[in-house]
Enzyme design. Structure first.
Site, PDB file in Angstrom:
ATOM      1  N   CYS A 133      43.727  36.717  49.567  1.00 37.29           N
ATOM      2  CA  CYS A 133      44.044  35.428  49.322  1.00 37.29           C
ATOM      3  C   CYS A 133      44.373  35.050  50.891  1.00 37.29           C
ATOM      4  CB  CYS A 133      45.037  35.119  48.740  1.00 37.29           C
ATOM      5  SG  CYS A 133      44.288  35.095  46.950  1.00 37.29           S
ATOM      6  N   HIS A 175      41.345  34.006  42.600  1.00 43.42           N
ATOM      7  CA  HIS A 175      42.801  33.737  42.585  1.00 43.42           C
ATOM      8  C   HIS A 175      43.096  32.292  42.721  1.00 43.42           C
ATOM      9  CE1 HIS A 175      43.941  38.336  43.600  1.00 43.42           C
ATOM     10  NE2 HIS A 175      42.929  38.411  42.754  1.00 43.42           N
ATOM     11  N   GLU A 227      44.970  30.591  44.578  1.00 44.72           N
ATOM     12  CA  GLU A 227      44.820  29.950  45.835  1.00 44.72           C
ATOM     13  C   GLU A 227      43.565  29.459  46.196  1.00 44.72           C
ATOM     14  OE1 GLU A 227      47.997  33.312  46.592  1.00 44.72           O
ATOM     15  OE2 GLU A 227      46.252  32.804  45.105  1.00 44.72           O
TER      16      GLU A 227
END
Length: 380
Positions: free
Chosen positions: A94, A55, A57
């Site tokens: 995350c 992802h 992040e």
């Protein structure tokens, strides 16, 4: 607006730019971008690049560590276009990656309405001591991920209508001939559009008249291979048609009435076509209900973007149901005339010009001898 708010928007705009790079690659996931900022400078950037991969992040933290070392993110601000996830999916949550990073503040454009997230990620981060700022460029983030939001909230794909027409508004001549209305450059744009779709849909008359492939033909590797859908109520397609001949190479789904000839359905299945059976048609309302059922089925399959390429009955039904979200129209500088030539949108339509649906911020381009107009429909 304070200087802090100005900076928040500046860095969030950059995160949105990054998020857009995932278009066509990440669906059914949302597009997400992330920027890490320290002492007013960007130290790391990332975006969700492909379904199943890291992802935004995570990518931004990796970028910061690569540039400035393992402790680079300590004391920084994280700008992310969507609430960080808090559940295990293809990748770990995350929130668990952000907590030990040393990031001090997290700025989010919008919450993730996915029931598995929907505020839970922000709550976890807040309880962990992060300073949270929400709703920075929220409208822009919602616009970017409108297809994802439509899939979640309306239980149907984001529907894009595409057609090429003559100056007098015809999709084909009175004999059904339509190759080619638009120029080659316009058709290349269509293939780029197809390349990020989950599905392409046409009606049976378009399939029988044009005998199309509905495949993506580009010089580069396409992000996706969309399934081809034909609303073929009577199972009229035969093995002579390109769609049936190539069904084992590129998926084809035929939407067929349950009272269509069983032998023909069997032949199509044996050729590799998926058959989606629907009840026999009784009334117009039933036709719209079956359309809704089909859209719900596509949503269950997580097909986020659906490109509809004709014909008039299909466009008309979707228009009357207010299901068309976006249009891409190529207007050729040609005239063919004829009362029996094929018009663009059928259905009931609207009664007064003041009711006409408008495009939001339409983009208009000249493509050689064609005019290309595209934009989203504002139903409000």
């Amino acid at each position: 607006m304070s200087a802090k708010n100005n900076l928040d928007e500046q860095f969030m705009y950059r995160a949105l730019e990054l998020a857009k790079r995932g278009e066509g690659y990440v669906e059914p996931n949302p597009m997400v971008g992330c920027v890490l900022v320290k002492n007013g400078n960007i130290i790391g950037e990332g975006f969700h690049s492909q379904f199943g991969k890291a992802h935004a992040e995570v990518e931004a933290l990796r970028d910061a560590c690569f540039r400035y070392g393992e402790d680079a993110a300590v004391g920084s601000t994280c700008y992310v276009t969507l609430e960080p996830c808090s559940h295990y999916g293809k990748t770990p949550p995350c929130t668990s990656v952000l907590q030990p990073s040393g990031i001090k503040r997290i700025v989010v454009a919008m919450r993730d309405p996915n029931p598995m997230v929907n505020g839970k990620g922000l709550k976890i981060l807040h309880n962990a001591g992060f300073e949270i700022t929400e709703h920075v460029l929220e409208n822009e983030a919602q616009s970017l991920n409108a297809p994802y939001l439509t899939l979640l909230k309306k239980h149907r794909p984001w529907i894009i209508a595409k057609w090429a027409m003559t100056l007098d508004g015809r999709l084909a001549s009175r004999t059904g001939n339509s190759q080619w209305i638009s120029c080659e450059a316009s058709r290349k744009i269509v293939h780029c559009l197809r390349s990020r779709m989950d599905a392409i849909m046409i009606g049976s008359q378009t399939a029988l008249r044009d005998n199309p492939n509905l495949t993506v033909r580009l010089n580069t590797v396409a992000p996706r291979t969309p399934i081809r859908i034909v609303l073929d109520s009577n199972a009229a397609l035969t093995s002579e048609y390109c769609l049936v001949q190539t069904a084992r190479q590129v998926p084809v789904m035929l939407v067929v009435r349950s009272d269509a000839p069983p032998k023909q359905i069997e032949i199509l299945q044996n050729a590799g076509c998926e058959i989606f059976l629907i009840p026999p048609e009784n009334t117009k309302l039933d036709y719209q209900q079956r359309t809704k059922t089909l859209m719900e089925y596509l949503a269950q399959q997580k097909r986020t973007n659906l490109l509809v390429e004709g014909g008039k009955q299909v466009f008309g039904t979707l228009f009357d149901m207010q299901f068309i979200d976006e249009v891409h129209v190529f207007i050729a500088s040609k005239l063919i005339g004829g009362e029996s030539a094929y018009p663009t949108i059928g259905g009931t339509g609207l009664t007064e010009m003041k009711q006409a649906w408008k495009l939001e911020l339409p983009e208009i381009q000249i493509i050689e001898q064609d005019v290309y107009i595209h934009g989203r429909i504002n139903y409000s």
